[in-house]
Enzyme design. Sequence first.
Site, PDB file in Angstrom:
ATOM      1  N   ASP A 118       0.861  -1.183   0.000  1.00  0.00           N
ATOM      2  CA  ASP A 118       0.000   0.000   0.000  1.00  0.00           C
ATOM      3  C   ASP A 118       0.901   1.239   0.000  1.00  0.00           C
ATOM      4  OD1 ASP A 118      -2.359   1.662   0.562  1.00  0.00           O
ATOM      5  OD2 ASP A 118      -1.541   1.813   2.586  1.00  0.00           O
ATOM      6  N   ASP A 120      -0.349   5.064   0.884  1.00  0.00           N
ATOM      7  CA  ASP A 120      -0.650   6.090   1.882  1.00  0.00           C
ATOM      8  C   ASP A 120      -0.552   5.537   3.304  1.00  0.00           C
ATOM      9  OD1 ASP A 120      -2.215   8.613   0.323  1.00  0.00           O
ATOM     10  OD2 ASP A 120      -2.166   6.703  -0.726  1.00  0.00           O
TER      11      ASP A 120
END
Length: 328
Positions: A118, A120
Amino acid sequence: MMTPRRVSAMRSANADLPLAVGPAMTASGGKEGEVMKLVTIVGSERLSAGDVSAARDAAAAAGLDAGAARWTEAEAVAEFSGTGPAAAVRDAVEAAVPHADVIVQAAAERRRRLFIADMDSTMITVECIDELADYAGLKAEISAVTEAAMRGEIDFIGALEGRVALLAELPVAAIDDCLRDRVRLSPGAQTLVRTLRRHGVYTLLVSGGFTRFTGPVAEMIGFDEARANVLETHGDVLTGKVVPPIVDANAKREALTGAAQERGIALAETIAIGDGANDLLMVETAGLGVAYHAKPKLADAADMRIRRGDLTVLLHALGIPRADWFSA
């Protein structure tokens, strides 16, 4: 002459535990509780021989038939092996040594070939949509929705579309400003990814955020590939829409399984890392699912939880010695 305190402590630690590098054991088959587990303890501050002893005692109480412990990095990283239930052992050792990160994995599956992450609040320190919203004067409103989505309390796709709609008419130039002024790499991000690539691991950044951020971030960190959502624009402003298909939890899992299949990589040889509910499916599917300073829903589901240290904890988990790390 007096011996410096740190050197003395290191000698004391090494007197109790042998110093070595790499996996302690590589044994094998049977039921989950019978498979040889490797327990790695990575200190966020100095680890003592007492800490390691407490960890072994806790692991034994949780059902691990623990062998002798050893340092793989003096006063910082220690390991021991044995058979027993992975999750229960991890929880017990985390409680016994709260200033450390703990990894319990099948010893025979330590080496990995695919890493999916991922972006963020995982590979970077911020949520890009929240920072972008600040340029529209809507950060408080939008970040509250982001937080709820990360906790898994609301539908991700609906939350994404609703937040992006509020950004309609925002100048596209605000994205470049946000990228330059707000986006910062998480500690250890470059070292982790570039070291993995140096060791033959394929690296994929997959985000429920936006390609205008993932492209530059992937390049800065050193990923092989990046995937994310596309913000629709008209002229020099955002329209407030996302171009379908949307990258959600299912898409992240499909990115993992698809990349593995394309490269002939078994799922047991994969790693997925994230911090929120949108990462849950890929983290559960990967051979080693990692929660990075994560929300409770993901932390509860992950195989490994980085709670104290930075992203380089994962390199210790994989048995890659510091001398072989890429120096960012």
